[in-house]
Design a protein around this motif. Structure first.
Motif, short mmCIF file in Angstrom:
data_model
loop_
_atom_site.label_atom_id
_atom_site.label_comp_id
_atom_site.label_asym_id
_atom_site.label_seq_id
_atom_site.Cartn_x
_atom_site.Cartn_y
_atom_site.Cartn_z
N SER A 34 2.25 4.31 -10.50
CA SER A 34 2.54 3.55 -11.72
C SER A 34 3.18 2.19 -11.42
CB SER A 34 3.46 4.36 -12.64
OG SER A 34 4.72 4.58 -12.01
N LEU A 35 3.44 1.90 -10.15
CA LEU A 35 4.03 0.61 -9.78
C LEU A 35 3.16 -0.53 -10.32
CD1 LEU A 35 6.20 -0.81 -7.72
CD2 LEU A 35 4.16 -1.09 -6.30
N ILE A 36 3.80 -1.48 -10.99
CA ILE A 36 3.10 -2.67 -11.48
C ILE A 36 3.24 -3.76 -10.42
CG2 ILE A 36 3.06 -4.46 -13.26
CD1 ILE A 36 4.16 -2.37 -15.22
N TYR A 37 2.11 -4.18 -9.88
CA TYR A 37 2.10 -5.15 -8.79
C TYR A 37 1.43 -6.43 -9.25
CZ TYR A 37 0.92 -7.21 -4.20
OH TYR A 37 0.77 -8.07 -3.13
N SER A 60 0.83 -1.21 0.00
CA SER A 60 0.00 0.00 0.00
C SER A 60 0.86 1.26 0.00
CB SER A 60 -0.92 -0.02 1.23
OG SER A 60 -1.74 1.12 1.25
N LYS A 61 1.92 1.24 0.79
CA LYS A 61 2.82 2.40 0.85
C LYS A 61 3.52 2.62 -0.48
CE LYS A 61 5.12 3.14 4.60
NZ LYS A 61 6.09 3.09 5.74
N LEU A 62 3.97 1.52 -1.11
CA LEU A 62 4.66 1.64 -2.39
C LEU A 62 3.73 2.15 -3.48
CD1 LEU A 62 6.77 -1.67 -2.38
CD2 LEU A 62 7.63 0.67 -2.09
N LYS A 63 2.49 1.65 -3.50
CA LYS A 63 1.52 2.10 -4.51
C LYS A 63 1.15 3.56 -4.30
CE LYS A 63 -0.83 0.06 -7.19
NZ LYS A 63 -0.78 -0.14 -8.67
N HIS A 64 1.04 3.99 -3.06
CA HIS A 64 0.71 5.38 -2.77
C HIS A 64 1.83 6.30 -3.23
CE1 HIS A 64 -1.11 8.80 -0.70
NE2 HIS A 64 0.09 9.06 -0.18
N ALA A 65 3.07 5.89 -2.97
CA ALA A 65 4.22 6.70 -3.36
C ALA A 65 4.46 6.69 -4.87
CB ALA A 65 5.48 6.21 -2.63
N LYS A 66 4.12 5.57 -5.52
CA LYS A 66 4.37 5.43 -6.96
C LYS A 66 3.16 4.74 -7.59
CE LYS A 66 7.93 3.71 -10.16
NZ LYS A 66 8.43 5.03 -10.60
N LEU A 104 -6.41 -7.21 -2.80
CA LEU A 104 -6.73 -7.29 -4.23
C LEU A 104 -6.80 -5.93 -4.92
CD1 LEU A 104 -9.41 -10.16 -4.28
CD2 LEU A 104 -7.03 -10.26 -5.05
N PRO A 105 -7.39 -4.89 -4.32
CA PRO A 105 -7.46 -3.60 -5.01
C PRO A 105 -6.10 -2.95 -5.28
CG PRO A 105 -9.11 -3.71 -3.27
CD PRO A 105 -8.20 -4.88 -3.08
N LEU A 106 -5.06 -3.42 -4.59
CA LEU A 106 -3.72 -2.87 -4.81
C LEU A 106 -3.06 -3.45 -6.06
CD1 LEU A 106 -2.33 -3.18 -1.16
CD2 LEU A 106 -3.08 -1.07 -2.29
N ALA A 107 -3.55 -4.59 -6.52
CA ALA A 107 -2.85 -5.36 -7.56
C ALA A 107 -3.14 -4.84 -8.96
CB ALA A 107 -3.25 -6.83 -7.47
N THR A 108 -2.10 -4.91 -9.80
CA THR A 108 -2.25 -4.67 -11.23
C THR A 108 -2.69 -5.95 -11.93
OG1 THR A 108 -0.35 -3.16 -11.04
CG2 THR A 108 -1.09 -3.73 -13.28
#
Length: 363
Positions: A108-111, A100-106, A137-141
């Motif tokens: 465009s991160l592909i997870y 969650s922290k990584l997605k918030h900061a970036k 699940l909502p965090l995932a690409t």
């Protein structure tokens, strides 16, 4: 190959001997041009299929300490995130907070989230991970559940085409997952009958030739286009392909497939093939390379001495544990031997994912 300088943070299991978890994922990613930072969720001697193993699980506190130190040292720099086997809810929650922290900061991160929970009706992690995975699940690409894991995540028993529609709708609409890939699906007759004729296996008498099915489903945004065509955001784009079933027991196949899928997924590129999508293009590459590695692994195993390829027999395996260990040892994925295949050299036939026309309209 990676289109630009990219870095993957891989969080999954580790074994000393053999190729499952990170051992099945990191080397292929490196072969394809990615720098990979590795966090081990377990440290075992070998995978559990051997019957006996040693090692330990990484605690939630240990994971948090690793993540915090990396953050303080400004070493959390991934452009892509890959998570796999995480055995307990506390450890998984620590990974969820990091994701969650990584997605918030970036953003465009592909997870790529591989929700490793079980297979063939058997769960092999603590059941309390299921609600945590649903929160993630909502965090995932992209997610890469198997058939059983789809049922656990959606609470839908998959036994006909209608239930498959419902499960994909839940993953796309309720959990907002843009890309869902389900691989290694046993090809039941009802599923075979629903497939596009161009990929349906040959039918003999009342049964189809043994194949496994892979399904890729993308839910486009309202502004998404495909080959110049504006996509309707009310239904997913579904692709499918079958591969011949290779008999025998293999471990780490899903870990290899997920790594190859993440490596080949480039959402901002335009597919060269009509009716293809960035997801279906990546799945085609991952499916083709994984199958090629399995064919090579099978050939290596069949060339071993007879005592290393004895058939499964529960009673005999209990009497002589080394009987099973020799069999498992001989079927470890041939990743190093097959590194040219991973790089795409020697792949004579790419198994293109085929557009499943009418999939959404048959609801």
């Amino acid at each position: 190959m990676a289109l630009a300088e990219e870095r993957v943070l891989s969080i999954q299991s580790h074994v000393v001997f053999g190729y499952v978890g990170g051992k099945a994922a990191v080397f292929p990613l490196q072969c394809l041009g990615y720098d990979v930072d590795v966090v081990n969720t377990v440290n075992f001697s070998n995978h559990s299929g051997y019957g006996r193993s040693g090692g330990s699980k990484t605690t939630a506190e240990e994971l948090k300490t690793i993540f915090q130190a990396m953050e303080r040292n400004e070493l959390l720099r991934p452009t892509r995130l890959l998570t796999g086997y995480i055995p307990g809810a506390e450890a998984l929650s620590a990974v969820e907070k990091l994701a969650s922290k990584l997605k918030h900061a970036k953003p465009s991160l592909i997870y790529l989230l591989d929700p490793v929970m079980g297979d063939a009706g058997r769960i092999y992690v603590a059941p309390d991970v299921i609600p945590v995975y649903k929160e993630m699940l909502p965090l995932a690409t992209i997610i890469t559940p198997n058939w059983f894991e789809v049922e656990l995540l959606t609470d839908i028993k998959l036994n006909d085409i209608e239930s498959l529609h419902q499960a994909l709708e839940i993953l796309h609409m309720k959990y907002h997952v843009p890309n869902v890939v389900i691989s290694s699906i046993p090809l039941e007759p009802w599923l075979a009958e629903a497939l596009p004729p161009s990929i349906r296996p040959t039918k003999h008498s009342d049964s189809y030739e043994p194949h496994l099915l892979c399904i890729a489903s993308s839910f486009p945004t309202a502004s998404a286009t495909l080959n110049g065509r504006v996509l309707h955001p009310s239904q997913p784009i579904v692709h499918a392909q079958c591969v011949p079933l290779i008999p025998g027991y293999f471990s780490g196949v899903g870990d290899l497939f997920s790594a190859l899928l993440l490596a080949h997924f480039h959402p901002d590129t335009t597919p060269e093939t009509l009716h293809a999508s960035p997801l279906s293009t990546a799945v085609s590459q991952a499916l083709s390379k994984t199958h090629a590695i399995l064919v090579m692994t099978q050939a290596v195993a069949e060339a071993l001495p007879e005592e290393e390829r004895l058939p499964s027999d529960d009673e005999l395996d209990v009497e002589d544990p080394m009987r099973k260990i020799r069999r498992m040892r001989g079927r470890e994925l041939a990743l190093v031997r097959g590194q040219d295949l991973i790089r795409g050299h020697g792949i004579t036939h790419v198994r293109e994912m085929i557009s499943w026309e009418g999939f959404g309209g048959s609801k």
